[in-house]
Design a protein around this motif. Structure first.
Motif, PDB file in Angstrom:
ATOM      1  N   LEU A  24       0.816  -1.214   0.000  1.00 26.67           N
ATOM      2  CA  LEU A  24       0.000   0.000   0.000  1.00 26.67           C
ATOM      3  C   LEU A  24       0.848   1.262   0.000  1.00 26.67           C
ATOM      4  O   LEU A  24       1.964   1.277   0.511  1.00 26.67           O
ATOM      5  CB  LEU A  24      -0.893   0.032   1.244  1.00 26.67           C
ATOM      6  CG  LEU A  24      -1.902  -1.091   1.395  1.00 26.67           C
ATOM      7  CD1 LEU A  24      -2.576  -0.999   2.750  1.00 26.67           C
ATOM      8  CD2 LEU A  24      -2.913  -1.039   0.282  1.00 26.67           C
ATOM      9  N   THR A  25       0.275   2.316  -0.538  1.00 27.31           N
ATOM     10  CA  THR A  25       0.846   3.658  -0.402  1.00 27.31           C
ATOM     11  C   THR A  25       0.141   4.327   0.784  1.00 27.31           C
ATOM     12  O   THR A  25      -0.887   3.826   1.271  1.00 27.31           O
ATOM     13  CB  THR A  25       0.605   4.495  -1.671  1.00 27.31           C
ATOM     14  OG1 THR A  25      -0.807   4.692  -1.819  1.00 27.31           O
ATOM     15  CG2 THR A  25       1.184   3.822  -2.909  1.00 27.31           C
ATOM     16  N   TYR A  26       0.659   5.458   1.187  1.00 22.21           N
ATOM     17  CA  TYR A  26      -0.012   6.193   2.260  1.00 22.21           C
ATOM     18  C   TYR A  26      -1.392   6.669   1.810  1.00 22.21           C
ATOM     19  O   TYR A  26      -2.336   6.666   2.600  1.00 22.21           O
ATOM     20  CB  TYR A  26       0.835   7.372   2.742  1.00 22.21           C
ATOM     21  CG  TYR A  26       2.014   6.934   3.578  1.00 22.21           C
ATOM     22  CD1 TYR A  26       1.828   6.440   4.862  1.00 22.21           C
ATOM     23  CD2 TYR A  26       3.314   7.008   3.087  1.00 22.21           C
ATOM     24  CE1 TYR A  26       2.893   6.023   5.641  1.00 22.21           C
ATOM     25  CE2 TYR A  26       4.393   6.594   3.858  1.00 22.21           C
ATOM     26  CZ  TYR A  26       4.178   6.107   5.124  1.00 22.21           C
ATOM     27  OH  TYR A  26       5.233   5.691   5.896  1.00 22.21           O
ATOM     28  N   ALA A  27      -1.518   7.040   0.554  1.00 21.39           N
ATOM     29  CA  ALA A  27      -2.828   7.469   0.034  1.00 21.39           C
ATOM     30  C   ALA A  27      -3.833   6.324   0.107  1.00 21.39           C
ATOM     31  O   ALA A  27      -4.995   6.525   0.487  1.00 21.39           O
ATOM     32  CB  ALA A  27      -2.691   7.965  -1.403  1.00 21.39           C
ATOM     33  N   GLN A  28      -3.394   5.124  -0.228  1.00 19.00           N
ATOM     34  CA  GLN A  28      -4.289   3.965  -0.149  1.00 19.00           C
ATOM     35  C   GLN A  28      -4.638   3.639   1.305  1.00 19.00           C
ATOM     36  O   GLN A  28      -5.768   3.249   1.598  1.00 19.00           O
ATOM     37  CB  GLN A  28      -3.643   2.753  -0.819  1.00 19.00           C
ATOM     38  CG  GLN A  28      -3.531   2.907  -2.320  1.00 19.00           C
ATOM     39  CD  GLN A  28      -2.654   1.845  -2.951  1.00 19.00           C
ATOM     40  OE1 GLN A  28      -1.623   1.460  -2.392  1.00 19.00           O
ATOM     41  NE2 GLN A  28      -3.064   1.365  -4.118  1.00 19.00           N
ATOM     42  N   GLU A  31      -7.385   5.889   2.365  1.00 13.40           N
ATOM     43  CA  GLU A  31      -8.672   5.418   1.833  1.00 13.40           C
ATOM     44  C   GLU A  31      -9.216   4.263   2.667  1.00 13.40           C
ATOM     45  O   GLU A  31     -10.403   4.212   2.984  1.00 13.40           O
ATOM     46  CB  GLU A  31      -8.502   4.964   0.377  1.00 13.40           C
ATOM     47  CG  GLU A  31      -8.270   6.092  -0.590  1.00 13.40           C
ATOM     48  CD  GLU A  31      -7.966   5.604  -2.003  1.00 13.40           C
ATOM     49  OE1 GLU A  31      -8.127   4.395  -2.284  1.00 13.40           O
ATOM     50  OE2 GLU A  31      -7.554   6.447  -2.824  1.00 13.40           O
ATOM     51  N   LYS A  32      -8.336   3.331   3.016  1.00 13.52           N
ATOM     52  CA  LYS A  32      -8.769   2.178   3.817  1.00 13.52           C
ATOM     53  C   LYS A  32      -9.188   2.611   5.226  1.00 13.52           C
ATOM     54  O   LYS A  32     -10.128   2.055   5.782  1.00 13.52           O
ATOM     55  CB  LYS A  32      -7.677   1.121   3.860  1.00 13.52           C
ATOM     56  CG  LYS A  32      -7.500   0.422   2.524  1.00 13.52           C
ATOM     57  CD  LYS A  32      -6.524  -0.713   2.626  1.00 13.52           C
ATOM     58  CE  LYS A  32      -6.480  -1.501   1.344  1.00 13.52           C
ATOM     59  NZ  LYS A  32      -7.696  -2.237   1.044  1.00 13.52           N
ATOM     60  N   GLU A  35     -12.650   3.884   5.093  1.00 16.10           N
ATOM     61  CA  GLU A  35     -13.624   2.791   4.989  1.00 16.10           C
ATOM     62  C   GLU A  35     -14.013   2.233   6.364  1.00 16.10           C
ATOM     63  O   GLU A  35     -15.098   1.696   6.515  1.00 16.10           O
ATOM     64  CB  GLU A  35     -13.070   1.668   4.114  1.00 16.10           C
ATOM     65  CG  GLU A  35     -12.964   2.041   2.650  1.00 16.10           C
ATOM     66  CD  GLU A  35     -12.226   1.000   1.820  1.00 16.10           C
ATOM     67  OE1 GLU A  35     -11.949  -0.117   2.332  1.00 16.10           O
ATOM     68  OE2 GLU A  35     -11.932   1.299   0.646  1.00 16.10           O
ATOM     69  N   GLU A  42      -3.563  12.274   4.081  1.00 15.80           N
ATOM     70  CA  GLU A  42      -2.297  11.601   3.781  1.00 15.80           C
ATOM     71  C   GLU A  42      -1.110  12.253   4.478  1.00 15.80           C
ATOM     72  O   GLU A  42      -0.241  11.564   5.021  1.00 15.80           O
ATOM     73  CB  GLU A  42      -2.070  11.564   2.267  1.00 15.80           C
ATOM     74  CG  GLU A  42      -0.823  10.814   1.877  1.00 15.80           C
ATOM     75  CD  GLU A  42      -0.596  10.761   0.388  1.00 15.80           C
ATOM     76  OE1 GLU A  42       0.513  10.351  -0.007  1.00 15.80           O
ATOM     77  OE2 GLU A  42      -1.493  11.143  -0.385  1.00 15.80           O
TER      78      GLU A  42
END
Length: 73
Positions: A24-28, A31-32, A35, A42
């Motif tokens: 994962l990236t920090y952006a992902q 997002e998680k 959720e 970020e």
């Protein structure tokens, strides 16, 4: 800039390893986290991890959001 303590270093490395292990990236990660109901941006996440200064609750939220089932200390 103050030095990180040994424990802050370990916590940061543990979280970084899980993020990388899951690709994962920090952006992902942000997002998680959204959720699972955690509102972060970020930049804040990147700073928390970089400094190693975050709560145990944040660490658990990240692990949960990432989907980590087992953590190796």
């Amino acid at each position: 800039m103050p030095q990180r303590s040994e424990w802050e270093e370990k916590a940061a490395n543990l979280l970084k390893a899980e993020i990388k292990r899951h690709g994962l990236t920090y952006a992902q990660l942000v997002e998680k986290l959204a959720e699972v109901g955690v509102s972060e941006d970020e930049r804040n996440v990147r700073n928390k991890v970089s400094r190693g200064k975050f709560t145990a609750a944040f660490l658990l939220q990240c692990f949960s959001a990432i989907g980590s089932q087992e953590i190796r200390l």
